[in-house]
Design an enzyme around this catalytic site. Structure first.
Site, short mmCIF file in Angstrom:
data_model
loop_
_atom_site.label_atom_id
_atom_site.label_comp_id
_atom_site.label_asym_id
_atom_site.label_seq_id
_atom_site.Cartn_x
_atom_site.Cartn_y
_atom_site.Cartn_z
N CYS A 1 -3.23 10.20 26.32
CA CYS A 1 -1.85 10.45 27.17
C CYS A 1 -1.39 9.53 26.39
O CYS A 1 -0.93 8.32 27.30
CB CYS A 1 -3.04 9.82 28.52
SG CYS A 1 -3.77 10.72 29.64
N GLY B 1 -3.04 -0.65 -3.16
CA GLY B 1 -2.06 0.37 -3.37
C GLY B 1 -1.68 1.41 -3.94
O GLY B 1 -0.14 1.73 -3.85
N GLU C 1 -7.56 -2.76 -6.77
CA GLU C 1 -8.19 -2.71 -5.92
C GLU C 1 -8.11 -1.57 -5.30
O GLU C 1 -7.90 -1.68 -3.79
CB GLU C 1 -8.47 -3.87 -4.84
CG GLU C 1 -9.17 -5.13 -5.03
CD GLU C 1 -8.39 -6.58 -4.79
OE1 GLU C 1 -9.13 -7.71 -4.44
OE2 GLU C 1 -7.54 -6.12 -3.89
N SER D 1 1.01 -1.48 -0.20
CA SER D 1 -0.38 0.18 -0.08
C SER D 1 0.63 1.05 -0.66
O SER D 1 2.42 0.79 0.84
CB SER D 1 -1.10 -0.42 1.46
OG SER D 1 -1.86 0.52 0.80
N GLY E 1 -7.85 1.54 -2.81
CA GLY E 1 -8.82 1.80 -1.89
C GLY E 1 -8.01 3.27 -1.64
O GLY E 1 -9.01 4.32 -1.99
N ARG F 1 -2.70 6.90 11.95
CA ARG F 1 -1.73 6.66 11.22
C ARG F 1 -0.47 7.12 11.57
O ARG F 1 1.03 6.49 11.24
CB ARG F 1 -1.55 7.00 9.82
CG ARG F 1 -3.13 6.47 9.38
CD ARG F 1 -3.88 6.42 7.52
NE ARG F 1 -1.96 5.60 6.76
CZ ARG F 1 -1.68 6.19 6.44
NH1 ARG F 1 -1.29 7.24 6.15
NH2 ARG F 1 -0.41 5.71 5.46
N TYR G 1 -7.98 4.96 5.92
CA TYR G 1 -7.65 4.05 7.23
C TYR G 1 -7.48 5.59 7.99
O TYR G 1 -6.63 5.31 8.72
CB TYR G 1 -5.86 3.87 6.59
CG TYR G 1 -6.03 2.97 5.32
CD1 TYR G 1 -7.03 1.51 5.18
CD2 TYR G 1 -6.01 3.07 4.20
CE1 TYR G 1 -7.09 0.75 4.77
CE2 TYR G 1 -5.83 2.71 3.27
CZ TYR G 1 -6.36 0.73 3.12
OH TYR G 1 -6.23 0.07 2.34
N1 LLP Z 1 -6.37 -5.28 -2.11
C1 LLP Z 1 -6.06 -5.41 -0.81
C2 LLP Z 1 -5.55 -6.69 -0.74
C3 LLP Z 1 -5.44 -4.76 0.73
O1 LLP Z 1 -5.12 -5.36 1.37
C4 LLP Z 1 -5.74 -3.76 0.41
C5 LLP Z 1 -5.20 -3.21 1.59
C6 LLP Z 1 -5.84 -2.92 -0.95
C7 LLP Z 1 -6.16 -3.45 -1.44
C8 LLP Z 1 -5.87 -1.30 -0.75
O2 LLP Z 1 -5.00 -1.01 -0.67
P1 LLP Z 1 -5.20 0.85 -1.12
O3 LLP Z 1 -5.41 0.78 -2.03
O4 LLP Z 1 -5.66 1.63 0.04
O5 LLP Z 1 -3.57 1.09 -0.69
N2 LLP Z 1 -3.91 0.69 7.47
C9 LLP Z 1 -2.93 1.12 6.64
C10 LLP Z 1 -3.75 0.07 4.88
C11 LLP Z 1 -3.39 -1.45 4.66
C12 LLP Z 1 -3.67 -1.51 3.41
C13 LLP Z 1 -4.16 -2.73 4.11
N3 LLP Z 1 -4.96 -3.57 2.48
C14 LLP Z 1 -2.26 2.56 6.12
O6 LLP Z 1 -3.27 3.83 6.62
O7 LLP Z 1 -1.60 2.75 5.34
#
Ligand code: LLP
Length: 484
Positions: A404, A287, A329, A251, A331, A373, A434
């Site tokens: 705290c 990602g 995918e 990601s 996000g 984050r 996130y």
């Molecule tokens: N597909 C799968 C299988 C995933 O595990 C993820 C993210 C995505 C798509 C979407 O990734 P994106 O396009 O949003 O980067 N909490 C972390 C990010 C964890 C991502 C988990 N999986 C953060 O705040 O940066």
């Protein structure tokens, strides 16, 4: 929320500003204008109003804060829709040039509510979920189950059963055990479930270690050798239909090198699997990185889509195999820069670290409970005073929350006008992904509302928690009888 804060101690502002501040990281430059909104980091609708306030979706920061309180997460609906459309169009154009199609799934883990599920599906995207909770939100938004994909390395029987019984489009299986589980449940329900197999391509994307998911030593996906056995098993099972491979390398990735390398490795396996039957689909995950600060420079989506799809086409041509349909995918890249969190400044405090070094700590009324984050990944953000502009020389500040914990940092390094003061509204951009989805009740702080803005209007899409919400979960308070 008014700017003036009479009676508060005044600071020696010059001591917290230096044009070459040794406490500032190298990448952070003293801005010419500490009121300017960096393009790409803020939603496109964000501008300063004639009275100097930040406008979000046509509403001023103080209108929003006045109506909903602070902290509040503001999501620009048009920005989400525009970004969803551009992903759909970019991948449709790129795959169309090679005679195939693309499905784009919005990765709901970045932030899911029924409103967002409706916006993205209206714009032609599908939805990717990874828990029963996310699935229920998508179903509550009336997303066609056939347009939902289900992920996760440890889906429960309950989750699988619910997904199969509503007719979910695809389940991405992550282990040999899960294949048997999905097959057994599908058989019992009289269904034939379409599945993809998640593989680990071994590509270590250049991102934070916790955000990289396709290097060998982690929990997601199967090694290639195991995937061959897994696919053979799926093909034996009448209640499963094998669609193809899935690989997600991590990601917040900039550039295309990691995606290209991973696609090329996965295609090798894809080709091998064609010997045993059809492999109609290849899902390369999400990602795609976004700009959190003005120094981040993500590749434009049209270029990303073209380069990744061209790489797959090249790989297919070299192997003499037809181009599969592709899936992606994203996000973060859909919702990240559509979100802006508004806080109110509570206190400011210069902290001297040496004879000529000091930093101004600016405390706001939220923190690591609404944005974990920085604490989790050392993530960098930026900030601007939202309720006014100021010509006062910029000071090096660290924006911190009210929790705290000394790691409760909202913006580690930023230059803000040196007269920032209690009552100012502070806006932190790029918090759409996130942040709400990772939010917590640490220190019994209620989670903020999420408000959608568009064309000068606003509405709550996820209500904020109240102290009563928090108290209601305590068995000693919620029912007097139950407490005894
Ligand atoms: N597909 C799968 C299988 C995933 O595990 C993820 C993210 C995505 C798509 C979407 O990734 P994106 O396009 O949003 O980067 N909490 C972390 C990010 C964890 C991502 C988990 N999986 C953060 O705040 O940066």
């Amino acid at each position: 929320m008014a700017h003036s804060a009479p009676g508060l101690p005044s600071h020696d502002w010059c001591s917290v500003h230096s044009s070459a501040d040794s406490l500032a990281p190298e990448w952070l430059v003293v801005p010419d204008d500490a009121n300017a909104l960096a393009p790409g980091v803020w939603p496109r609708s964000s501008v300063r109003s004639p009275d100097g306030q930040i406008l979000l979706g046509g509403m001023t920061a103080s209108e929003i804060a006045g109506q909903y309180g602070t902290p509040v997460m503001v999501l620009d609906e048009d920005e989400v829709r525009t970004r969803a459309r551009s992903f759909r169009d970019a991948f449709a154009a790129a795959t169309g040039r090679h005679g195939t199609t693309a499905r784009v799934y919005y990765a709901g883990k970045a932030f899911l509510s029924t409103a967002i599920a409706r916006w993205v599906t209206d714009e032609g995207l599908n939805v990717d979920v990874c828990t029963r909770g996310e699935l229920e939100i998508a179903l509550a938004a009336d997303v066609d189950p056939a347009r939902i994909g289900f992920h996760g390395n440890n889906k429960s029987r309950d989750e699988i059963e619910r997904a199969v019984s509503v007719g979910i489009g695809t389940i991405v299986v992550d282990s040999a055990i899960e294949i048997e589980r999905v097959a057994e449940i599908s058989e019992r329900l009289g269904a034939v479930q379409r599945v993809l197999v998640r593989v680990n391509s071994g590509v270590h994307a250049e991102t934070h270690d916790f955000l990289a998911t396709a290097h060998e030593d982690q929990k997601f996906g199967m090694p290639f050798a195991d995937a061959v056995t897994a696919v053979a098993r799926i093909r034996e099972l009448a209640s499963l239909e094998f669609l193809g491979l899935h690989c997600h390398i991590g990601s917040q990735i900039f550039g295309v090198a990691g995606f290209r390398e991973s696609a090329s490795r996965v295609l090798e396996l894809h080709e091998q699997l064609r010997a045993g039957g059809e492999v109609p689909l290849l899902n390369l995950g999400g990602g795609f990185g976004i700009a959190y600060t003005s120094v981040d420079d993500p590749t434009p989506i049209e270029q990303l889509a073209a380069e990744i799809v061209d790489a797959v086409a090249e790989g297919c041509a070299q192997r003499g195999i037809p181009m599969p349909a592709l899936a992606f995918e994203p996000g973060r890249a859909i919702v990240g820069t559509a979100g802006v969190t508004l806080y109110e400044v509570g206190t400011t405090k210069p902290v001297r670290l040496g004879s000529d070094e000091s930093r101004l700590y600016v405390s706001v009324d939220g923190g690591m409970s609404d944005n974990a984050r920085p604490a989790l990944y050392g993530a960098q953000y930026s900030a601007r005073i939202a309720s006014r502009t100021s010509d006062v020389e910029p000071a090096l500040v660290r924006v911190v929350g009210k929790h705290c914990e000394s790691g409760d940092i909202v913006v580690d390094h930023e230059y803000l006008p040196g007269d920032i003061t209690p009552g100012d509204l502070l806006a932190v951009p790029a918090t759409g992904a996130y942040c709400a989805s990772l939010s917590s009740n640490y220190n019994h702080v209620p989670r903020p509302a999420v408000v959608a803005v568009s064309a000068g209007a606003s509405r709550i899409i996820v209500r904020g928690e109240t102290i009563d919400d928090l108290l209601s979960r305590d068995a000693g308070i919620s029912t007097k009888e139950g407490a005894r």
